[in-house]
Motif scaffolding. Structure first.
Motif, PDB file in Angstrom:
ATOM      1  N   LEU A  66      -1.894  41.846 -29.841  1.00 29.03           N
ATOM      2  CA  LEU A  66      -2.126  40.445 -29.504  1.00 29.03           C
ATOM      3  C   LEU A  66      -3.581  40.046 -29.730  1.00 29.03           C
ATOM      4  CD1 LEU A  66      -0.110  40.399 -26.165  1.00 29.03           C
ATOM      5  CD2 LEU A  66       0.594  39.362 -28.328  1.00 29.03           C
ATOM      6  N   ASP A  67      -3.769  38.781 -30.022  1.00 32.03           N
ATOM      7  CA  ASP A  67      -5.108  38.204 -30.126  1.00 32.03           C
ATOM      8  C   ASP A  67      -5.745  38.230 -28.737  1.00 32.03           C
ATOM      9  OD1 ASP A  67      -7.348  36.516 -30.327  1.00 32.03           O
ATOM     10  OD2 ASP A  67      -6.383  35.214 -31.791  1.00 32.03           O
ATOM     11  N   ILE A  68      -6.897  38.847 -28.612  1.00 33.04           N
ATOM     12  CA  ILE A  68      -7.518  39.021 -27.291  1.00 33.04           C
ATOM     13  C   ILE A  68      -8.088  37.718 -26.735  1.00 33.04           C
ATOM     14  CG2 ILE A  68      -8.032  41.447 -27.657  1.00 33.04           C
ATOM     15  CD1 ILE A  68     -10.951  40.612 -28.257  1.00 33.04           C
ATOM     16  N   HIS A  69      -8.086  36.654 -27.534  1.00 29.27           N
ATOM     17  CA  HIS A  69      -8.603  35.367 -27.054  1.00 29.27           C
ATOM     18  C   HIS A  69      -7.520  34.494 -26.443  1.00 29.27           C
ATOM     19  CE1 HIS A  69     -11.475  36.537 -30.374  1.00 29.27           C
ATOM     20  NE2 HIS A  69     -12.266  36.445 -29.328  1.00 29.27           N
ATOM     21  N   ILE A  70      -6.275  34.971 -26.428  1.00 28.11           N
ATOM     22  CA  ILE A  70      -5.173  34.203 -25.849  1.00 28.11           C
ATOM     23  C   ILE A  70      -5.356  34.105 -24.334  1.00 28.11           C
ATOM     24  CG2 ILE A  70      -2.697  34.289 -25.348  1.00 28.11           C
ATOM     25  CD1 ILE A  70      -2.273  35.441 -28.136  1.00 28.11           C
ATOM     26  N   VAL A  71      -5.146  32.897 -23.806  1.00 22.70           N
ATOM     27  CA  VAL A  71      -5.223  32.689 -22.359  1.00 22.70           C
ATOM     28  C   VAL A  71      -3.954  33.257 -21.729  1.00 22.70           C
ATOM     29  CG1 VAL A  71      -5.396  30.976 -20.520  1.00 22.70           C
ATOM     30  CG2 VAL A  71      -6.649  30.634 -22.662  1.00 22.70           C
ATOM     31  N   LEU A  72      -4.123  34.044 -20.683  1.00 21.72           N
ATOM     32  CA  LEU A  72      -3.034  34.820 -20.096  1.00 21.72           C
ATOM     33  C   LEU A  72      -1.839  33.954 -19.705  1.00 21.72           C
ATOM     34  CD1 LEU A  72      -2.306  37.716 -19.316  1.00 21.72           C
ATOM     35  CD2 LEU A  72      -3.376  37.324 -17.089  1.00 21.72           C
ATOM     36  N   ASN A  73      -2.084  32.881 -18.939  1.00 17.33           N
ATOM     37  CA  ASN A  73      -0.954  32.110 -18.424  1.00 17.33           C
ATOM     38  C   ASN A  73      -0.315  31.195 -19.454  1.00 17.33           C
ATOM     39  OD1 ASN A  73      -2.753  29.987 -18.651  1.00 17.33           O
ATOM     40  ND2 ASN A  73      -3.091  29.767 -16.442  1.00 17.33           N
ATOM     41  N   GLU A  74      -0.873  31.129 -20.683  1.00 20.63           N
ATOM     42  CA  GLU A  74      -0.259  30.328 -21.734  1.00 20.63           C
ATOM     43  C   GLU A  74       0.906  31.054 -22.392  1.00 20.63           C
ATOM     44  OE1 GLU A  74      -0.739  27.205 -22.884  1.00 20.63           O
ATOM     45  OE2 GLU A  74      -2.148  26.836 -21.259  1.00 20.63           O
ATOM     46  N   MET A  75       0.935  32.386 -22.288  1.00 16.35           N
ATOM     47  CA  MET A  75       1.995  33.150 -22.947  1.00 16.35           C
ATOM     48  C   MET A  75       2.777  34.051 -22.005  1.00 16.35           C
ATOM     49  SD  MET A  75       0.684  34.333 -26.744  1.00 16.35           S
ATOM     50  CE  MET A  75       2.226  35.201 -26.996  1.00 16.35           C
ATOM     51  N   PHE A  76       2.207  34.317 -20.828  1.00 21.14           N
ATOM     52  CA  PHE A  76       2.855  35.273 -19.934  1.00 21.14           C
ATOM     53  C   PHE A  76       3.017  34.685 -18.540  1.00 21.14           C
ATOM     54  CE2 PHE A  76       0.385  37.536 -23.156  1.00 21.14           C
ATOM     55  CZ  PHE A  76       1.389  38.286 -23.764  1.00 21.14           C
ATOM     56  N   LYS A  77       3.930  35.287 -17.791  1.00 20.47           N
ATOM     57  CA  LYS A  77       4.175  34.856 -16.420  1.00 20.47           C
ATOM     58  C   LYS A  77       4.021  36.053 -15.498  1.00 20.47           C
ATOM     59  CE  LYS A  77       9.214  35.408 -16.805  1.00 20.47           C
ATOM     60  NZ  LYS A  77       9.190  36.005 -18.140  1.00 20.47           N
ATOM     61  N   SER A  78       3.969  35.770 -14.213  1.00 22.55           N
ATOM     62  CA  SER A  78       3.802  36.836 -13.231  1.00 22.55           C
ATOM     63  C   SER A  78       4.941  37.847 -13.337  1.00 22.55           C
ATOM     64  CB  SER A  78       3.776  36.240 -11.818  1.00 22.55           C
ATOM     65  OG  SER A  78       3.506  37.234 -10.860  1.00 22.55           O
TER      66      SER A  78
END
Length: 438
Positions: A66-78
């Protein structure tokens, strides 16, 4: 937000040598933070110094880097799981992810780095690669064997002259259609949208059928497949902007050839250059039938942008910038903020604006207004980042949305007053403005 992270040495892939749980608050961190934090937790668990392990990749459970600049909550959930590969360093994140930029060749001048013109891709447009060389009339080549390169160059010049308007038309018509048009369709046009464009431009007639126009699209769609790394059934029969420009040249040639003998007028297509045919298509179809509606919509919004509205937008500028920041899928240090319209759309959906108060065809016109400063399509400028919004673009998009909602909801108050209401609504939905006493 809680994320489970499995760690393994670099090259091990999705192995599970150690597992940590990371509590991420609202998840506004980027994946780079996930890697460093997980490695620090691993070092603590083993009694090592904090920087003992250096992250090399962050991956999905399927092994995609994955691109390390991706914001966590934009692609993943708890509760989601990620994998982190580590090494002894010293360089971090050596694994390449899809789309990771490589260091470009630099050119330096007296004023610093020399960047290529933003329309360089169009200046370098290879007409032969898109089949335009086969459209140059044989009768003309018999008269002048050197005409081929000149005609292709002049055709490219016509595209350059009208590039801003043609880009805007493509932007608008790529989002026209029924409810099955989604955010993912942005940047590509399907056959139904192309037919809608052909119909509105009144290209058919004079011996040229709408079915014949489909052939121009069909010829370009296979050539556009190479412009996307991953193709599926939704994108295999679509064209990109450059494919659209090439399709117009094919369309101009076919339309001129079909006019043979119509109305008793001799057809001169066999002795007419491709560039002239393309100019004729633009002047007789696009200028009178497509561009006036674009100009009308742009002018209406521009007229509504009064000094009072401008002052209100300036007053809220800081919160507008913060609102755009919340829409970022990726956050890159020291890079100018520019957010893909598709990610902005995802937030407009969350804010219950897109698909509730207005649809994607409406948004297409708003995005053109956000990027262009002129009312007249003939004066539009080719945009280097047509679907990426910076702070200025997002501010203008916010105003365009307000104009649309003011008319859609049939509000009676002045537009400037309603603009303040919409700005407050967006700021609160973006989480950058809190309710009083909240």
């Amino acid at each position: 937000m809680r994320i489970t992270v499995h760690l393994a040495p670099f090259g091990a892939g999705v192995e599970k040598e150690h597992t940590v749980e990371l509590f991420c608050g609202i998840g506004s961190q980027i994946l780079q933070w996930v890697g460093y934090t997980a490695c620090a937790r691993l070092a603590y668990a083993r009694g090592e110094v904090m920087n003992r392990y250096v992250p090399q990749s962050v991956m999905t459970p399927e092994g995609e880097v994955l691109d390390i600049h991706i914001v966590l909550n934009e692609m993943f959930k708890s509760g989601d799981k990620l994998f982190v590969e580590y090494s002894d360093g010293p360089i971090a994140y050596k694994a390449r992810w899809e789309g990771r930029p490589r260091t470009p060749p630099f050119q330096w001048g007296a004023a610093g780095e020399v960047l290529p013109p933003h329309d360089q891709w169009l200046r370098d447009f290879d007409g032969s690669a898109w089949g335009l060389d086969k459209l140059v009339e044989p009768a003309l080549l018999q008269q002048n064997p050197n005409l081929l390169e000149r005609d292709l160059q002049e055709t490219r010049d016509v595209l350059l002259q009208w590039a801003g308007a043609l880009q805007a038309i493509f932007t608008i018509y790529q989002l026209q259609g029924e409810a099955d048009v989604t955010v993912e369709h942005i940047t590509r046009m399907n056959i139904q949208q192309f037919r809608h464009f052909i119909s509105n431009a009144k290209v058919a007639g004079g011996g040229f059928s709408a079915e014949k126009a489909d052939e121009s699209f069909a010829a370009m769609a296979p050539l556009c497949r190479g412009s996307s790394a991953k193709m599926d059934s939704n994108t295999s029969a679509t064209i990109t902007l450059v494919g659209f420009l090439a399709a117009l040249a094919h369309l101009a040639h076919a339309r001129a050839a079909a006019a043979t003998g119509v109305g008793g007028v001799p057809n001169t297509a066999a002795y007419t250059q491709l560039a002239t045919k393309l100019e004729s298509l633009i002047h007789t179809c696009l200028e009178p039938n497509i561009m006036p509606e674009i100009a009308r919509r742009m002018s209406k919004k521009r007229t509504a942008l009064t000094p009072g509205a401008v002052a209100l937008l300036q007053k809220g500028r800081r919160l507008t910038e913060h609102s755009l920041n919340t829409c970022q899928l990726k956050r890159v240090k020291a890079a100018a903020v520019r957010v893909d319209l598709r990610y902005v759309c995802n937030h407009l959906i969350k804010w219950r604006l897109l698909n509730k108060e207005f649809n994607l065809p409406d948004l297409a016109y708003m995005s053109v207004f956000a990027k262009q400063t002129s009312d007249q399509p003939s004066q539009f400028v080719l945009q280097p980042h047509p679907i990426d919004l910076d702070y200025d673009d997002f501010e203008r998009l916010l105003f365009a949305m307000t104009c649309n909602l003011h008319q859609q909801r049939k509000r009676k108050e002045p537009l400037e007053e309603y603009l303040g209401e919409i700005m407050d609504f967006v700021y609160k939905k973006a989480g950058v403005l809190q309710e009083a006493g909240g």
